[in-house]
Enzyme design. Structure first.
Site, PDB file in Angstrom:
ATOM      1  N   ASP A  35       0.875  -1.151   0.000  1.00  0.00           N
ATOM      2  CA  ASP A  35       0.000   0.000   0.000  1.00  0.00           C
ATOM      3  C   ASP A  35       0.928   1.221   0.000  1.00  0.00           C
ATOM      4  O   ASP A  35       2.110   1.126   0.330  1.00  0.00           O
ATOM      5  CB  ASP A  35      -0.925  -0.016   1.233  1.00  0.00           C
ATOM      6  CG  ASP A  35      -2.141   0.884   1.005  1.00  0.00           C
ATOM      7  OD1 ASP A  35      -3.152   0.695   1.687  1.00  0.00           O
ATOM      8  OD2 ASP A  35      -2.055   1.773   0.117  1.00  0.00           O
TER       9      ASP A  35
HETATM   10  C1  GLC Z   1      -4.263   4.375  -0.224  1.00  0.00           C
HETATM   11  C2  GLC Z   1      -5.139   3.176  -0.038  1.00  0.00           C
HETATM   12  C3  GLC Z   1      -5.060   2.189  -1.163  1.00  0.00           C
HETATM   13  C4  GLC Z   1      -4.841   2.937  -2.463  1.00  0.00           C
HETATM   14  C5  GLC Z   1      -3.461   3.546  -2.392  1.00  0.00           C
HETATM   15  C6  GLC Z   1      -3.158   4.395  -3.624  1.00  0.00           C
HETATM   16  O1  GLC Z   1      -3.687   4.777   0.978  1.00  0.00           O
HETATM   17  O2  GLC Z   1      -5.036   2.480   1.202  1.00  0.00           O
HETATM   18  O3  GLC Z   1      -6.273   1.443  -1.180  1.00  0.00           O
HETATM   19  O4  GLC Z   1      -4.942   2.057  -3.572  1.00  0.00           O
HETATM   20  O5  GLC Z   1      -3.254   4.317  -1.220  1.00  0.00           O
HETATM   21  O6  GLC Z   1      -3.972   5.525  -3.622  1.00  0.00           O
END
Ligand code: GLC
Length: 749
Positions: A233
């Site tokens: 993430d």
């Molecule tokens: C965010 C989310 C994730 C997302 C990523 C990119 O913090 O937790 O679901 O795809 O960052 O935006």
């Protein structure tokens, strides 16, 4: 080895260490490195689970504005359709938009289970049940990837709250983890093969998910044989060498400061094996090659067609919660005036805040769509009622009551403002804003023919539930929610949604109430397997409305439950047929739900568990035999002594929801399944129940203790419950004999 793997291996052999390390981190916030020297391009990634959010800026710190795209219903709404094929259609459409905007991997679906309705991100997740979440996720992944765009199955794993999401440790026992929280991920990895899996921010039993080798390698890559890319993430990596060694392949975002120099130095010093880099780079190369091979340029997507799809999907996801005296569907010819009340009627809440937010191509409001559908024959009154912050002034209430009183019917559109639920923020109650609750109660007082339409991303309490004649749950229905609501209210669409999460009476009744949100950096999943309906059933707590609930404008009758066998062994699949008839006067769709109940088990089991479902469309009077498939694997229990799933030899009952139809099936234990491990604490009874262990024990002891006929059953039960090591205390076994016994009984084969 598929041809991408071979190509990747050939390319890897030509790459420098630095080029390989570069592949393990983003080039910026939304793209990977390539290897220009070898003609390997970088690829682009973008959110999100219910629509494309292609960021305009390459670095997320420069802003998150995104290009226009279709905003479909969010996962929590979509799951209420109970139709994986519909989700597949949505996936295909979003993938077409990805191709048009040069995005190769879409960051979704989110399949974390709804452990508590307070989770601010529940709107992005499907269900409290792992089978429903898994099947909907499979539909999404199949749909997107069928158009040559990859997906990212997220957030792996146990990211079930937003409070302290980037640091908290989810403390989960092994059986709960395997049978519940990993189940949807396992189903989707094995049945739909997502190109990437995104690890979560949180820790699992003290270990950051991004460094959790047990999760990323032992389970995902080794046991489930996953060959795709594990991506972090955004910002989840804290210790890159530890993450690489644990099985993380791509850190996002990039590029980090001196990242490649630092990692190369570790490799050159021998602190980090180059094999770890090679393993990650190889997976990245496969991903880039397969994504680039499917890349299309110069295409556009059909904005109108996708909006129409969003409307159809939203209508299929609406759940009719109440319909007293058949108020719905509204009949325009019988109406002179309708009062439309609530700011959401003109400014609908249709998606959630955070990384999934879509810049919609357009938004239809319920008010405009009702006006369009009702035509000039019906006078439509409007009053905002509550303010955007959810409060209700006396003037606002008075205005709403005035039009409600004089109309033939009133439609109150209420729900959760964006400030009540969002990524990065949990809810602090299950209530709607006080102004919404009061407005509903007061309008119902003056207008008995009132319909409430809810727009919310997760379960809410309804203190006014007995007041309105009808209630629709529209969830966060996407940009076309206005048209969908109008079509259901006017009967153009017969509502066929079913709740994908339980609606509790009050927060105190919810499964995680005593353990959420945790403290001192960790949160105990003390309710274990018992979340959602598993909890309410086991505790005998009546919810406001149960999981799987939903009404229709027609009615259905069931008959003739039949199974193609009465015993089931590991590796086998049972077919269950049941006849469903549309006994009403309108065409409609029914969701057939099959649950399993284990009357007697060695394990603590939920009262019932969803094991199969199917949606069927029937004309008035039409009957159809609906066939469901049930694999033995879906009836297995995770045994924490064996650390493996097994089919317990037991009798189970299959139950068809909403009927008294059931069938008894005998589950036959797989003799080849991992035997239990006998320890010094294993009871005499367990030794006695296992034929081989009993034989070894008798060989050792010559005579069975406490087996005398003169012993009352209750005392024998008591004595058979003692651990085998107590025979040493009672002088029946020498310590070394106990060790020899355990070694012999655990010897394989
Ligand atoms: C965010 C989310 C994730 C997302 C990523 C990119 O913090 O937790 O679901 O795809 O960052 O935006």
């Amino acid at each position: 080895m598929d041809n991408y793997t071979q190509q990747a291996a050939d390319l890897l052999a030509q790459m420098t260490l630095e080029e390989k390390i570069d592949l393990t981190i983003g080039k910026d916030s939304w793209s990977t490195y390539g290897v220009p020297r070898l003609g390997i391009p970088s690829i682009n990634v973008a959110d999100g689970p219910h629509g494309l959010r292609k960021a305009v800026a390459r670095d997320l710190t420069d802003g998150l504005r995104s290009l226009p795209a279709t905003c479909f219903p969010t996962a929590s709404a979509l799951a209420c359709s109970w139709d994986p094929s519909l989700v597949e259609e949505v996936g295909r459409a979003i993938a077409e938009e990805c191709q048009a905007q040069d995005v190769q991997v879409l960051l979704g679906p989110g399949v974390n289970l709804k452990r508590t309705p307070l989770c601010g991100r529940n709107f992005e997740y499907y269900s409290e049940d792992p089978l429903l979440a898994g099947e909907m996720g499979c539909g999404f992944v199949r749909g997107v990837q069928s158009r040559g765009v990859g997906t990212s199955l997220k957030h792996f794993a146990c990211n079930n709250q937003e409070w302290e999401r980037m640091s908290i440790s989810a403390e989960v026992d092994e059986r709960t983890l395997r049978e519940l929280y990993l189940s949807a991920f396992e189903r989707i990895v094995k049945q739909a093969d997502p190109w990437t899996v995104m690890c979560s921010y949180n820790r699992l039993n003290g270990i950051p998910a991004a460094e959790h080798r047990g999760l990323l390698t032992a389970i995902l890559k080794d046991e489930w044989r996953y060959e795709g890319v594990v991506v972090s993430d955004w910002g989840a990596v804290d210790n890159k060498p530890a993450s690489l060694a644990a099985g993380l392949d791509l850190e996002m975002p990039g590029p980090g400061l001196n990242h490649t120099t630092r990692i190369a130095a570790l490799v050159q010093s021998g602190a980090l094996s180059e094999m770890v880099i090679d393993a990650a780079a190889l997976r990245m190369l496969r991903l880039i090659l397969r994504a680039n091979a499917a890349r299309k340029t110069g295409i556009a997507f059909d904005v109108a067609a996708h909006h129409a799809l969003a409307r159809r999907v939203a209508a299929e996801s609406i759940v009719l919660l109440k319909n007293t005296d058949g108020l719905l569907p509204l009949v325009p010819a019988a109406l002179r005036s309708v009062a439309v009340i609530g700011g959401f009627a003109r400014d609908p809440r249709y998606q959630g805040s955070g990384s999934s937010r879509v810049t919609s191509t357009r938004v239809d409001s319920p008010y405009d769509e009702l006006a369009r559908s009702l035509g000039d024959g019906v006078t439509l009154g409007y009053a905002a009622g509550y303010s955007t912050d959810g409060t209700l002034s006396e003037a606002g209430l008075a205005e709403a009551l005035a039009i409600a009183r004089s109309a033939d019917a009133a439609i109150v559109i209420a729900g959760l403002p964006e400030s009540y639920e969002a990524e990065g923020m949990d809810r602090n109650s299950l209530a709607l804003p006080q102004g919404h609750d009061r407005l509903i109660a007061e309008v119902c007082r003056v207008q008995p023919r009132t319909v409430v339409v809810l727009q919310n991303g997760s379960a809410v309490t309804m203190p006014w539930f007995d007041a309105p004649a009808a209630i629709l749950e529209a969830g966060l229905g996407g940009q076309a929610v206005g048209g969908a609501v109008a079509e259901v209210l006017l009967g153009v669409v017969n509502p066929c949604g079913r709740l994908a999460e339980t609606l509790p009476m009050r927060l105190e009744d919810t499964p995680a109430f005593l353990n959420y949100p945790g403290e001192s950096g960790s949160v105990r999943y003390g309710e274990g397997l018992f979340i959602g309906y598993r909890y309410y059933d086991k505790k005998g707590i009546s919810p406001r409305l149960p999981f799987g609930y939903g009404l229709s404008y027609t009615s259905f009758r069931y008959s003739g439950l039949h199974t193609d066998r009465t015993t089931l062994r590991a590796g086998e699949t049972l077919q269950i047929d049941v006849t469903v008839r549309n006994s009403g006067a309108r065409a409609g769709k029914e969701v057939v739900q099959l649950y399993v109940h284990m009357p007697v088990s060695q394990y603590n089991r939920p009262t019932k568990e969803l094991v199969a479902f199917a949606k069927v469309h029937l004309q008035p009077g039409e009957s159809r035999v609906v066939s469901l498939q049930l694999a033995a694997r879906d009836l297995m229990v995770y045994d924490t002594e064996r650390h493996a799933f097994r089919l317990e030899g037991a009798t189970c009952r299959l139950l068809v929801a909403g009927t008294d139809l059931s069938a008894e099936i005998t589950l036959v234990e797989d003799p080849g399944s991992a035997r239990r491990v006998f320890t010094r604490y294993t009871s005499l009874k367990q030794f006695f129940l296992d034929p081989e262990a009993r034989m070894v024990l008798l060989e050792t002891l010559q005579t069975m203790p406490f087996a005398g006929a003169d012993m009352p059953d209750t005392e024998r039960e008591m004595m058979f419950a003692i651990p085998i090591c107590k025979l040493v205390n009672f002088g029946r076994l020498a310590p070394e004999a106990l060790e020899a016994l355990l070694e012999k009984v655990n010897r394989p084969g």
